[in-house]
Scaffold this motif. Structure first.
Motif, PDB file in Angstrom:
ATOM      1  N   GLY A 181     140.379  28.677-120.151  1.00 56.11           N
ATOM      2  CA  GLY A 181     139.470  29.366-120.658  1.00 56.11           C
ATOM      3  C   GLY A 181     138.788  29.277-122.038  1.00 56.11           C
ATOM      4  O   GLY A 181     137.916  29.841-122.494  1.00 56.11           O
ATOM      5  N   GLN A 182     139.413  28.089-122.674  1.00 61.19           N
ATOM      6  CA  GLN A 182     138.855  27.744-123.895  1.00 61.19           C
ATOM      7  C   GLN A 182     137.581  26.809-123.832  1.00 61.19           C
ATOM      8  O   GLN A 182     137.377  26.217-122.965  1.00 61.19           O
ATOM      9  CB  GLN A 182     139.886  26.905-124.764  1.00 61.19           C
ATOM     10  N   SER A 183     137.071  26.954-124.895  1.00 62.49           N
ATOM     11  CA  SER A 183     135.730  26.177-125.031  1.00 62.49           C
ATOM     12  C   SER A 183     135.916  24.895-125.923  1.00 62.49           C
ATOM     13  O   SER A 183     136.622  25.290-126.742  1.00 62.49           O
ATOM     14  CB  SER A 183     134.577  27.102-125.575  1.00 62.49           C
ATOM     15  N   VAL A 184     135.224  23.869-125.567  1.00 65.43           N
ATOM     16  CA  VAL A 184     135.169  22.914-126.292  1.00 65.43           C
ATOM     17  C   VAL A 184     133.752  22.427-126.594  1.00 65.43           C
ATOM     18  O   VAL A 184     132.891  22.519-125.777  1.00 65.43           O
ATOM     19  CB  VAL A 184     135.954  21.813-125.652  1.00 65.43           C
ATOM     20  N   ALA A 185     133.454  21.774-127.748  1.00 63.01           N
ATOM     21  CA  ALA A 185     132.240  21.514-128.062  1.00 63.01           C
ATOM     22  C   ALA A 185     131.611  20.220-127.299  1.00 63.01           C
ATOM     23  O   ALA A 185     132.517  19.299-127.447  1.00 63.01           O
ATOM     24  CB  ALA A 185     131.785  21.354-129.637  1.00 63.01           C
ATOM     25  N   ALA A 186     130.668  20.114-126.547  1.00 65.62           N
ATOM     26  CA  ALA A 186     130.183  19.105-125.545  1.00 65.62           C
ATOM     27  C   ALA A 186     129.473  18.195-126.632  1.00 65.62           C
ATOM     28  O   ALA A 186     129.579  16.958-126.719  1.00 65.62           O
ATOM     29  CB  ALA A 186     129.399  19.540-124.742  1.00 65.62           C
ATOM     30  N   ARG A 187     128.837  18.638-127.710  1.00 69.37           N
ATOM     31  CA  ARG A 187     127.726  17.863-128.565  1.00 69.37           C
ATOM     32  C   ARG A 187     127.883  18.850-129.893  1.00 69.37           C
ATOM     33  O   ARG A 187     127.617  20.015-129.795  1.00 69.37           O
ATOM     34  CB  ARG A 187     126.578  17.525-127.960  1.00 69.37           C
ATOM     35  N   GLY A 188     127.555  17.962-130.834  1.00 71.10           N
ATOM     36  CA  GLY A 188     127.161  19.011-132.100  1.00 71.10           C
ATOM     37  C   GLY A 188     128.568  19.182-132.728  1.00 71.10           C
ATOM     38  O   GLY A 188     129.558  18.982-132.233  1.00 71.10           O
ATOM     39  N   ALA A 189     128.475  19.808-133.677  1.00 74.70           N
ATOM     40  CA  ALA A 189     129.672  20.294-134.751  1.00 74.70           C
ATOM     41  C   ALA A 189     130.163  21.915-134.326  1.00 74.70           C
ATOM     42  O   ALA A 189     129.530  22.568-133.943  1.00 74.70           O
ATOM     43  CB  ALA A 189     129.207  20.399-136.005  1.00 74.70           C
ATOM     44  N   VAL A 190     131.554  21.980-134.345  1.00 78.58           N
ATOM     45  CA  VAL A 190     132.106  23.183-134.116  1.00 78.58           C
ATOM     46  C   VAL A 190     132.208  23.617-135.570  1.00 78.58           C
ATOM     47  O   VAL A 190     133.017  23.215-136.590  1.00 78.58           O
ATOM     48  CB  VAL A 190     133.500  23.157-133.573  1.00 78.58           C
ATOM     49  N   THR A 191     131.880  24.932-135.986  1.00 77.58           N
ATOM     50  CA  THR A 191     131.884  25.548-137.232  1.00 77.58           C
ATOM     51  C   THR A 191     132.922  26.769-137.137  1.00 77.58           C
ATOM     52  O   THR A 191     133.130  27.472-136.344  1.00 77.58           O
ATOM     53  CB  THR A 191     130.713  26.298-137.710  1.00 77.58           C
ATOM     54  N   VAL A 192     133.799  26.739-138.149  1.00 80.10           N
ATOM     55  CA  VAL A 192     134.641  27.920-138.541  1.00 80.10           C
ATOM     56  C   VAL A 192     134.515  28.524-139.831  1.00 80.10           C
ATOM     57  O   VAL A 192     134.299  27.867-140.631  1.00 80.10           O
ATOM     58  CB  VAL A 192     136.136  27.131-138.605  1.00 80.10           C
ATOM     59  N   ASN A 193     134.612  29.853-139.582  1.00 81.68           N
ATOM     60  CA  ASN A 193     134.415  30.600-140.819  1.00 81.68           C
ATOM     61  C   ASN A 193     135.744  30.915-141.798  1.00 81.68           C
ATOM     62  O   ASN A 193     136.457  31.695-141.140  1.00 81.68           O
ATOM     63  CB  ASN A 193     133.784  31.914-140.562  1.00 81.68           C
ATOM     64  N   ILE A 194     135.890  30.049-142.741  1.00 80.94           N
ATOM     65  CA  ILE A 194     137.244  30.011-143.276  1.00 80.94           C
ATOM     66  C   ILE A 194     137.488  31.325-143.902  1.00 80.94           C
ATOM     67  O   ILE A 194     138.820  31.974-143.947  1.00 80.94           O
ATOM     68  CB  ILE A 194     137.266  28.791-144.423  1.00 80.94           C
ATOM     69  N   GLU A 195     136.376  31.890-144.590  1.00 86.02           N
ATOM     70  CA  GLU A 195     136.539  33.272-145.308  1.00 86.02           C
ATOM     71  C   GLU A 195     136.912  34.453-144.280  1.00 86.02           C
ATOM     72  O   GLU A 195     137.631  35.181-144.640  1.00 86.02           O
ATOM     73  CB  GLU A 195     135.428  33.482-146.104  1.00 86.02           C
ATOM     74  N   GLU A 196     136.360  34.165-143.272  1.00 88.89           N
ATOM     75  CA  GLU A 196     136.727  35.318-142.109  1.00 88.89           C
ATOM     76  C   GLU A 196     138.180  35.199-141.585  1.00 88.89           C
ATOM     77  O   GLU A 196     138.815  36.070-141.457  1.00 88.89           O
ATOM     78  CB  GLU A 196     135.976  35.088-140.974  1.00 88.89           C
TER      79      GLU A 196
END
Length: 97
Positions: A34-49
């Protein structure tokens, strides 16, 4: 062993919900588990969150410790530490990319 598995399960569930909610529907592919993986483009992570969540977990652990719930406090601290390690891994990956 039981605590470690439940901590890992919670951490994985948190990561799955946090990391991939920002992806547009056309850029994500669902894989086993059930996890998602980026097929194209960048994955963004909100470090502050993520840091905020870690701080909240640490505060909760402190409250539990004061109230005498030592085992629960340890589990909560372990979750916060796992999140801190994940944050550091994201930062290291960004710096090495």
């Amino acid at each position: 062993m039981r605590r470690r598995i439940s901590t890992l399960a919670v951490t994985a569930a948190m990561a799955g919900g946090i990391l991939f909610t920002a992806l547009p529907a056309h850029a994500a592919t669902t894989v086993a588990g059930g996890q998602s993986v980026a097929a194209r483009g960048a994955v963004t992570v909100n470090i502050e969150e993520l840091r905020q969540q870690s701080a909240e977990l640490k505060a909760k652990a402190a409250r539990l410790e004061r109230d005498g719930h030592h085992a629960e406090a340890k589990r909560t601290r372990d979750q916060a530490n796992a999140l801190d390690r994940k944050i550091q891994a994201y930062i290291d990956a960004e710096n090495n990319a």
